[in-house]
Write a protein that holds these residues in place. Sequence first.
Motif, mmCIF file in Angstrom:
data_model
loop_
_atom_site.group_PDB
_atom_site.id
_atom_site.type_symbol
_atom_site.label_atom_id
_atom_site.label_comp_id
_atom_site.label_asym_id
_atom_site.label_seq_id
_atom_site.Cartn_x
_atom_site.Cartn_y
_atom_site.Cartn_z
ATOM 1 N N ALA A 176 0.831 -1.204 0.000
ATOM 2 C CA ALA A 176 0.000 0.000 0.000
ATOM 3 C C ALA A 176 0.865 1.254 0.000
ATOM 4 C CB ALA A 176 -0.928 -0.009 1.212
ATOM 5 N N GLU A 177 1.947 1.245 0.789
ATOM 6 C CA GLU A 177 2.867 2.388 0.803
ATOM 7 C C GLU A 177 3.581 2.532 -0.541
ATOM 8 O OE1 GLU A 177 5.221 3.273 4.446
ATOM 9 O OE2 GLU A 177 4.653 1.224 5.000
ATOM 10 N N LEU A 178 4.007 1.409 -1.091
ATOM 11 C CA LEU A 178 4.701 1.434 -2.377
ATOM 12 C C LEU A 178 3.781 1.949 -3.478
ATOM 13 C CD1 LEU A 178 7.327 0.692 -3.863
ATOM 14 C CD2 LEU A 178 6.417 -1.622 -4.149
ATOM 15 N N ALA A 179 2.515 1.541 -3.441
ATOM 16 C CA ALA A 179 1.552 2.002 -4.439
ATOM 17 C C ALA A 179 1.328 3.500 -4.327
ATOM 18 C CB ALA A 179 0.227 1.254 -4.270
ATOM 19 N N GLU A 180 1.227 4.000 -3.106
ATOM 20 C CA GLU A 180 1.044 5.444 -2.914
ATOM 21 C C GLU A 180 2.238 6.211 -3.472
ATOM 22 O OE1 GLU A 180 0.159 8.644 0.710
ATOM 23 O OE2 GLU A 180 0.472 6.522 1.150
ATOM 24 N N LEU A 181 3.427 5.691 -3.234
ATOM 25 C CA LEU A 181 4.634 6.335 -3.755
ATOM 26 C C LEU A 181 4.667 6.286 -5.278
ATOM 27 C CD1 LEU A 181 7.292 7.665 -2.741
ATOM 28 C CD2 LEU A 181 8.340 5.393 -2.899
ATOM 29 N N GLY A 184 2.056 8.699 -6.696
ATOM 30 C CA GLY A 184 2.451 10.082 -6.444
ATOM 31 C C GLY A 184 3.585 10.548 -7.323
ATOM 32 N N SER A 185 4.418 9.627 -7.788
ATOM 33 C CA SER A 185 5.552 9.993 -8.641
ATOM 34 C C SER A 185 5.307 9.672 -10.108
ATOM 35 C CB SER A 185 6.813 9.257 -8.169
ATOM 36 O OG SER A 185 6.635 7.852 -8.217
ATOM 37 N N ASP A 186 4.079 9.248 -10.441
ATOM 38 C CA ASP A 186 3.731 8.871 -11.821
ATOM 39 C C ASP A 186 4.685 7.819 -12.370
ATOM 40 O OD1 ASP A 186 1.524 10.623 -12.042
ATOM 41 O OD2 ASP A 186 2.855 12.299 -12.479
ATOM 42 N N ALA A 187 5.068 6.875 -11.534
ATOM 43 C CA ALA A 187 6.041 5.853 -11.935
ATOM 44 C C ALA A 187 5.504 5.019 -13.093
ATOM 45 C CB ALA A 187 6.375 4.956 -10.757
ATOM 46 N N GLU A 188 6.314 4.870 -14.131
ATOM 47 C CA GLU A 188 5.914 4.017 -15.241
ATOM 48 C C GLU A 188 6.558 2.637 -15.130
ATOM 49 O OE1 GLU A 188 8.639 4.949 -19.019
ATOM 50 O OE2 GLU A 188 7.497 6.695 -18.345
ATOM 51 N N ALA A 189 7.443 2.455 -14.139
ATOM 52 C CA ALA A 189 8.041 1.148 -13.885
ATOM 53 C C ALA A 189 8.198 0.955 -12.383
ATOM 54 C CB ALA A 189 9.400 1.038 -14.570
ATOM 55 N N ILE A 190 7.915 -0.253 -11.924
ATOM 56 C CA ILE A 190 8.138 -0.649 -10.534
ATOM 57 C C ILE A 190 9.222 -1.727 -10.590
ATOM 58 C CG2 ILE A 190 7.053 -1.370 -8.380
ATOM 59 C CD1 ILE A 190 5.623 0.977 -9.723
ATOM 60 N N VAL A 191 10.427 -1.365 -10.226
ATOM 61 C CA VAL A 191 11.564 -2.279 -10.344
ATOM 62 C C VAL A 191 11.780 -2.955 -8.996
ATOM 63 C CG1 VAL A 191 13.979 -2.523 -11.028
ATOM 64 C CG2 VAL A 191 12.567 -0.726 -12.062
ATOM 65 N N ASN A 204 2.431 -9.327 -5.668
ATOM 66 C CA ASN A 204 1.041 -9.793 -5.762
ATOM 67 C C ASN A 204 0.081 -8.987 -4.897
ATOM 68 O OD1 ASN A 204 1.537 -11.829 -7.630
ATOM 69 N ND2 ASN A 204 2.061 -13.334 -6.040
ATOM 70 N N ARG A 205 0.612 -8.221 -3.935
ATOM 71 C CA ARG A 205 -0.237 -7.369 -3.106
ATOM 72 C C ARG A 205 -0.443 -5.991 -3.725
ATOM 73 N NH1 ARG A 205 0.013 -11.832 -1.371
ATOM 74 N NH2 ARG A 205 -0.301 -12.518 0.779
ATOM 75 N N LEU A 206 0.248 -5.688 -4.800
ATOM 76 C CA LEU A 206 0.086 -4.395 -5.467
ATOM 77 C C LEU A 206 -1.216 -4.358 -6.265
ATOM 78 C CD1 LEU A 206 3.688 -3.840 -6.915
ATOM 79 C CD2 LEU A 206 2.624 -2.526 -5.064
ATOM 80 N N PRO A 207 -1.785 -3.174 -6.491
ATOM 81 C CA PRO A 207 -2.952 -3.066 -7.378
ATOM 82 C C PRO A 207 -2.602 -3.594 -8.777
ATOM 83 C CG PRO A 207 -2.592 -1.020 -6.178
ATOM 84 C CD PRO A 207 -1.401 -1.869 -5.907
ATOM 85 N N ARG A 208 -3.598 -4.148 -9.461
ATOM 86 C CA ARG A 208 -3.359 -4.749 -10.775
ATOM 87 C C ARG A 208 -2.690 -3.772 -11.732
ATOM 88 N NH1 ARG A 208 -8.307 -7.521 -13.797
ATOM 89 N NH2 ARG A 208 -8.025 -8.893 -11.981
ATOM 90 N N GLN A 209 -3.110 -2.511 -11.712
ATOM 91 C CA GLN A 209 -2.537 -1.515 -12.621
ATOM 92 C C GLN A 209 -1.029 -1.397 -12.428
ATOM 93 O OE1 GLN A 209 -3.624 2.562 -11.833
ATOM 94 N NE2 GLN A 209 -3.459 3.143 -13.997
ATOM 95 N N LEU A 210 -0.573 -1.502 -11.192
ATOM 96 C CA LEU A 210 0.861 -1.403 -10.923
ATOM 97 C C LEU A 210 1.582 -2.723 -11.197
ATOM 98 C CD1 LEU A 210 1.037 0.803 -7.699
ATOM 99 C CD2 LEU A 210 1.282 1.483 -10.094
ATOM 100 N N ARG A 211 0.910 -3.836 -10.971
ATOM 101 C CA ARG A 211 1.557 -5.123 -11.254
ATOM 102 C C ARG A 211 1.961 -5.221 -12.715
ATOM 103 N NH1 ARG A 211 -2.664 -7.461 -8.072
ATOM 104 N NH2 ARG A 211 -3.556 -8.484 -9.905
#
Length: 366
Positions: A176-181, A184-191, A204-211
């Motif tokens: 949840a914290e990672l998703a908020e970050l 908030g930063s318009d991240a196009e990649a979650i590495v 697997n706990r991230l929202p589908r859009q971020l996964r």
Amino acid sequence: MKLTFLDPVYASPGPYACAYLDTSRDVDDPETAMGLRRRHVREELAGQGADTATVAAVAGAAGADRRVAGRHGQAIFASHGHLVLVDELPEPPAHDAARFTRLPDVLPLVVQHAPDIPYTAAAVHRVTHADTGAPEELEVDFQAGRWPSSMVSPGVRHHRRGPADQWPRGAARIAAELAELAYGSDAEAIVVSGTPWARNVLVNRLPRQLRERVVAVAGDGRGAGPGRALMERELEAAFRGRLSARDRARMETFLAQRARGGGAVEGMADVVAALQRGQVSALLLNTPVQFWGPLWTGSEPTEIALSPAELESFGVLGCQEGPAGAALIRALVRTGAELVVVPRRELPLEEGVGVLLRYTDPGTRP
């Protein structure tokens, strides 16, 4: 890539003292080396006519990035005795340079900001306590940034730690914290990197859009020194040869418009003509950057030309000659245009430059 980070530079009327310095800390006795560089900067700027206060401002900032470990550089811009921009460079310049000039040469700086990919990074590690017999734990470090400038100008690093046997619940809170970050930063990649099973639970706990934006990389994320980005080596591997999504879209639009014979031009003469009309939406620049001849400029950003006679024909008096890169970037910033830095091997452009146009009829605006 948006260039709004340069707005403070052009808020000053100039002239400007500009310095590009190698401020790496991975050398013997870096403080002595920096002292010599600082003295050289003072002598160079004073010799070119810079005022005492402006020289002192640049010299005072030189080497102030002691918190950044390892190999890096620094770009410093000052005007009328005040610093207008100080920025760390992921790569040091090949040679130190200091100039006192009417237009600031920010091109070497902006090229090092490309591709300017917004991201978040997370590294998950197993922590064992064999010496004490305490239960195993997991720790997570995560951070947002824009690659590659965040390599030496990282954001806040967040750290969480908890029992491994409660990881499914702990992973949900951290996700949840990672998703908020990320949002908030318009991240196009979650590495993500680290212990595979724990990393997968977190993803697997991230929202589908971020996964859908997750990039899993090998490595443990460790080893980044003070003032350096979390997972620096892993990020380099993930983003090597990649454009940001925004720049990729700009490039594809340029290609489509060029194929249709309108809406995009290339070559220095046509690029300058489009900038004169405030017609440029984005400038595409090939790297490695080739050395063009000088351009002539007046006091306004659209007063830019290949010759003084051309500006004089527009009624511009007192124009001056200067580096083409300095003139091009000022025109982009002051007219709200963007920059797309693209390797020549991927899209070779005539004379290394092209522009995507805002409109094709000079008499109308969209």
